[in-house]
Write a protein that holds these residues in place. Sequence first.
Motif, PDB file in Angstrom:
ATOM      1  N   THR A 134       0.784  -1.163  -0.004  1.00 18.34           N
ATOM      2  CA  THR A 134      -0.035  -0.028   0.026  1.00 18.34           C
ATOM      3  C   THR A 134       0.818   1.326   0.080  1.00 18.34           C
ATOM      4  N   HIS A 135       0.201   2.067  -0.324  1.00 21.54           N
ATOM      5  CA  HIS A 135       1.006   3.613  -0.303  1.00 21.54           C
ATOM      6  C   HIS A 135       1.168   3.875   1.229  1.00 21.54           C
ATOM      7  N   SER A 136       0.500   3.518   2.021  1.00 21.50           N
ATOM      8  CA  SER A 136       0.727   3.536   3.628  1.00 21.50           C
ATOM      9  C   SER A 136       2.140   3.018   3.811  1.00 21.50           C
ATOM     10  N   GLN A 137       2.382   1.768   3.299  1.00 18.92           N
ATOM     11  CA  GLN A 137       3.726   1.238   3.732  1.00 18.92           C
ATOM     12  C   GLN A 137       4.815   2.033   2.985  1.00 18.92           C
ATOM     13  N   GLN A 138       4.611   2.397   1.851  1.00 19.07           N
ATOM     14  CA  GLN A 138       5.659   3.467   1.350  1.00 19.07           C
ATOM     15  C   GLN A 138       5.888   4.566   2.326  1.00 19.07           C
ATOM     16  N   ALA A 139       4.757   5.368   2.872  1.00 19.63           N
ATOM     17  CA  ALA A 139       5.044   6.340   3.666  1.00 19.63           C
ATOM     18  C   ALA A 139       5.550   5.765   5.064  1.00 19.63           C
TER      19      ALA A 139
END
Length: 393
Positions: A134-139
């Motif tokens: 997810t983009h949350s993991q990238q963040a």
Amino acid sequence: MSKKNDQTPKKTAPAVARKPASKKAAAPASKPDVAPLDLAMLRERIDGIDRHIQELIGERAQFANQVGKAKGKLAAAVDYYRPEREAQVLRRVVDRNDGPLNDEVLVRLFREIMSACLAQQEPLKIGYLGPEGTHSQQAVYKHFGHSIHGLPLSSIEEVFQEVEAGHADFGVVPVENSTQGTIQSTLDMFLTSQLKICGEVELRVHQHLLSRAGRLEDIERVYSHPQSFAQCKAWLRQYLPKAEKIAVASNAEAARRARSADDAAAIAGISAASVYGLKSIAGPIEDRPDNTTRFLVIGRELFPPSGNDRTSLLVFIKDQPGALYHVLEPFAKHGLSMNRIESRPGHTGLWQYGFFIDISGHVHEDAMRRALDGLADYAQEVKVLGSYPVAIA
């Protein structure tokens, strides 16, 4: 001064009378006596620099260990982590940067070094909206580096719960998108949660259309998070107008579902392609190239000022004429800039609203304290959600 901006006129040699050119060909001009670049020598120099960098990183790690010992025996890795100190280090990296690498690249390199040094004690446990990809993991990786233990969770509510229970040291949750606005479920959690905002992350979000077969003409249905559908609606209208659009809890979940059939696709970040064995049909496909999502880092305590901070407040105002105006007035009076304001139902009674307000500054600074003291006559309740370093690169 750069060449582009140098407007100084060039000096020209005075005109002189020239002899007529000889019909005989002139001898070629001799080349300047400059030694050609020696590839083997350049590689040897690079190898020497690499050894020196490695020695310095090892030395930094040793000093980080000494700092840990100087703090004494602490309970867990979270007790060694100081976001205000990391922000100060990274700002100095940006201030020193004269190229050729850009600020974002250097910040990422130093973030990874700090992450690895901190993990010598014990890796931080970071909860985020999962699953993987997810983009949350990238963040999470952008803010904490890769030397952490990530905890993919099924919902934003669960991220809050795991941090509150102490199963995660920090959590990372999305709060707003530059094109689609606020993520309301995140704001609503702060109405009842006692967690504090400890940091923020700004992530440029690039969406890709992913599928198992990798052929656009095969796609009959598309899975994605509702926010991603909204960010790509013009592209979908042009290229997949007849495809069924199925909303799911996360883009990673969309990728997981898309891998089961050749006629299905997912809108997700490119990292989800490698995690779930998909091919990129097209991308980036977001309608705006500056598409950015802001994430909040949530924890259990408030940290000291870093020198460039933001404070988030939740304010319930008394029902009287001009109340909101008088609540905002003290911030202007003390020279504090308001970055954002948004209202949400307060869950305290019918038609009762709370105002989420972001202000430049830290709650431990004098100007902010004086401004908060000035709210007493018009605010029914003021809740400091957090004071934290402004996002870097």
